[in-house]
Structure formats: structure tokens, C-alpha cells
Design an enzyme around this catalytic site. Structure first.
Site, PDB file in Angstrom:
ATOM      1  N   HIS A 129       1.972  -5.500   1.028  1.00 34.38           N
ATOM      2  CA  HIS A 129       2.084  -6.631   2.707  1.00 34.38           C
ATOM      3  C   HIS A 129       2.352  -7.771   2.202  1.00 34.38           C
ATOM      4  CE1 HIS A 129       0.200  -4.264   5.220  1.00 34.38           C
ATOM      5  NE2 HIS A 129       0.887  -3.242   4.574  1.00 34.38           N
ATOM      6  N   SER A 172       4.616   0.560   6.409  1.00 38.13           N
ATOM      7  CA  SER A 172       3.526  -0.523   6.592  1.00 38.13           C
ATOM      8  C   SER A 172       5.572  -1.839   6.748  1.00 38.13           C
ATOM      9  CB  SER A 172       2.646  -1.008   6.607  1.00 38.13           C
ATOM     10  OG  SER A 172       2.707  -0.933   4.774  1.00 38.13           O
ATOM     11  N   ASP A 175      -4.045  -8.042   8.693  1.00 36.04           N
ATOM     12  CA  ASP A 175      -5.059  -6.608   7.397  1.00 36.04           C
ATOM     13  C   ASP A 175      -5.888  -7.549   7.489  1.00 36.04           C
ATOM     14  OD1 ASP A 175      -2.441  -5.859   6.555  1.00 36.04           O
ATOM     15  OD2 ASP A 175      -1.961  -6.998   4.567  1.00 36.04           O
TER      16      ASP A 175
END
Lengths: 194, 168
Positions: B83, B44, B110
Site C-alpha cells: 500500500h 487494492s 489501513d
């Protein structure tokens, strides 16, 4: 006396020591390249122009709404010029560049920074940014009820992702400020008049 | 069989394991986080981080900046997520900070990953650490060991073999 495992251990030891030195050398020289002869941490230039905000009301949780209560979202249209070529050297895997705005709430008790646009640059040839009438990538809402009336200060930020070593961050102040128009109704009325 | 020699070997083995453990705990203490080194498990954050890359974390910062790459854990899920911070909202005295994160390679933020219908992360509670350093691919060994059912036996066999060979 010289068993297979001993030879193996010596080999591994030397390989590890050698790679530690190589990595230290790469990290040190690439950092020196960033600060000399031009220090990228304070010589960066970025100009943004003609930022046009547009407000809308959203009722989805994915646009900041709580219990389907309408939430003000803002999108932008903007021009951006910047040259980030200096950020690339032998230890640059990618540069992540992002346009953010800083603002406070009315009582200055909450300080906010939000991203409107970002981009991943993997090649030095692509490091000269020239955007006209670009659309913001994100629909942004505030943590409080309203976004209108907030005074936004724009910054262009960058993050160098290395091949190995520490991550490097920097920011360029654009000097551009913008007050988001007062209300959704007003801005939509204006659009109708125009 | 020399009992004294065998016991010395056992002691040496214990020494190796305890020093590794002490190193890990020392690092945790310095970085103020329960996992100071993490291995990337998903794509990701590509192209910045690939599966198997090793990240070094630091958690002594008072607040996170926008653009920081943070590792967070959602209540009820064991897997840490790496992230980037997309937005931050903090009180003037830095007592509270709320963060919204997004993976560079993901299209959306998210919010759908957060627990209990939350739309923000809490810096003090949810963040495990901020990524400060990067080393490529070395962590693939741990992914290989945890996902391949024969890899554990291969590793154990190798250890046993090396202890047998290293006897002289």
C-alpha cells in the site's frame, strides 16, 4: 543432435534476451523524454490558493483518537492549478498526484508530512488540474494532541507508475504556507460570528 | 544405465537449484529485505498494480516518504500488504518513524488492518521494503501454482518430462 528441448531452450533464451533489451530501451528513452527538452523534475508549476481549514474533534480510533479521547481533525477547502501533461509518455501507466503539507512540532523534534488530497490520472487529457473550492479527501490528525498552531507548507507531489521499469517521483513546491487556527472552540466561535 | 551420467545430471540439477537460491539470498542481502521480489495478490492498488504483477523492493532507505509504495507485514499475519504511505511522522534524527498507509483503490486508510489496535506502522519493525521497480503479470504463475490444486502436478510432470527428454 537438435532435440526438441534444445530448440525450445534456444528459443526461450533468445526471447528473454530480446525482451531485456526492449525493456532497457523503453525505460531509457522514457527517462530521457522526462528530462529533455524540459526537465519535469524542476520545471513543474503548481499553485494553490485560498486554503480554508476547518477543525473538528473526533473520538473514533479511525480518526486518530486513543481511548476515545477527543482528537483534533482538520479538513481543507482549496483551489489548485497545475499542468502535469509533461509526465505522460509511452511508458506512463498512470500518474498519482497528491497534495501534502509538511510541518514540524514546536520543538522541531518531530517532522511530519500528511496527505490532504490525491488523485489518479490515467489519461494525458486529464492531466491539467483546475480545482476550485475542492474539499480535502482526508480528515487529518497529528500524531501529537493538537493540530492547531501548526504551520503547514504545501507541496504538490507526483508519482509516475510505468508500464514496466522503475517508479518515478517528483515534487512541486507551491510556496503556500498556512497556520492552522489556534483552537476548535475559537474557530467555531468565529464561524458563528460570521 | 550409466551411473556416472546419472550422477552428473543430479549434480547439474543441484547446481541449478543452489544458484537460484544464491541469487535470491544475494538479492535479499543487497536490498536488505527478506523478500526482495513480491507478487501482488490483491486489487487494492489498482490501477497501478494488478494481481500477478511483480514488484522489486528496496529497504536501505532510512525513512519512507509520503507517496512511497511500501510492503508491510502485520504481526500474526503471514500475508504481506502493498500500500501507499499517506502520512509520515519521524523524529529529527530519523531514529523513529510512524507511517499511515492506504491502498489507492480502497476508500479508507489501513487502520483497521493494523495489529493490536495500533493506528500507525513502525518503519523499522513493520516495513518489508519500498517498491522501486515494476514488471507486469509475470508473477501470475506463482498465484496459479499456489491456488490451483492440479497446477503443482502439472509443473512437476513438465519438469520430469523435460528431464527425460533432455537425456540425449
Amino acid at each position: 543432435m537438435f532435440s526438441l528441448s534444445q530448440r525450445f531452450q534456444v528459443l526461450i533464451n533468445q526471447a528473454v534476451t530480446f525482451s531485456v533489451f526492449i525493456i532497457a530501451f523503453i525505460v531509457a528513452t522514457s527517462y530521457i523524454d522526462l528530462i529533455y527538452p524540459n526537465n519535469v523534475f524542476n520545471t513543474g508549476v503548481a499553485t494553490v490558493n485560498s486554503i480554508k481549514p476547518s477543525l473538528s474533534l473526533r473520538t473514533s480510533r479511525y480518526f486518530g483518537s486513543i481511548n476515545s479521547k477527543p482528537k483534533e481533525n482538520v479538513r481543507l477547502e482549496f483551489d489548485l492549478d497545475s499542468d502535469l501533461t509533461n509526465l505522460f509518455n509511452w511508458n506512463t501507466k498512470q500518474v498519482f498526484v497528491y497534495l501534502t503539507a509538511e510541518y514540524n512540532n514546536t520543538k522541531n523534534t518531530v517532522i511530519n508530512e500528511v496527505t490532504f488530497w490525491d488523485n489518479i490520472i490515467t489519461k494525458q487529457e486529464d492531466a491539467v488540474l483546475h480545482l476550485e473550492k475542492a474539499k480535502s479527501k482526508y480528515s487529518v490528525w497529528d500524531i501529537s494532541e493538537q493540530f492547531s498552531g501548526k504551520s503547514l507548507k504545501f507541496k504538490l507531489n507526483w508519482n509516475i507508475q510505468p508500464w514496466v521499469g522503475p517508479l518515478t517521483y517528483g515534487e512541486i513546491d507551491t510556496g503556500y504556507e498556512l497556520v492552522v487556527p489556534k483552537k476548535v472552540e475559537e474557530s467555531s466561535k468565529k464561524q458563528r460570528v460570521n | 544405465m550409466n551411473l556416472r551420467l546419472e550422477l552428473t545430471k543430479l549434480l547439474n540439477l543441484c547446481f541449478v537449484f543452489s544458484s537460484a537460491y544464491m541469487f535470491w539470498q544475494g538479492l535479499s542481502l543487497v536490498a536488505n529485505t527478506h523478500s526482495p521480489i513480491v507478487v501482488v495478490l490483491s486489487g487494492s492498488m489498482e490501477p497501478a498494480f494488478q494481481r500477478g504483477d511483480i514488484l522489486f523492493l528496496w529497504n536501505r532507505n532510512q525513512a519512507s516518504n509520503v507517496g512511497d509504495i511500501v510492503v508491510y507485514e502485520v504481526d500474526g499475519k503471514q500475508i504481506p500488504i502493498v500500500h501507499r504511505v499517506l502520512r509520515e511522522h519521524h523524529s529529527a534524527n530519523f531514529e523513529k518513524q510512524y507511517l499511515l498507509t492506504k491502498g489507492d483503490n480502497n476508500a479508507a486508510n489501513d487502520i483497521s488492518l493494523y495489529a493490536n489496535k495500533k493506528i500507525y506502522l513502525n518503519k523499522q519493525k513493520d516495513i518489508v521494503g519500498t517498491v522501486k521497480g515494476y514488471f507486469p503479470q509475470l508473477g501470475y504463475v506463482t498465484i496459479w501454482v499456489s491456488e490451483n490444486k492440479y497446477a503443482k502436478f502439472a509443473l512437476l510432470g513438465l519438469l520430469a518430462l523435460s528431464s527425460l527428454v533432455g537425456g540425449e
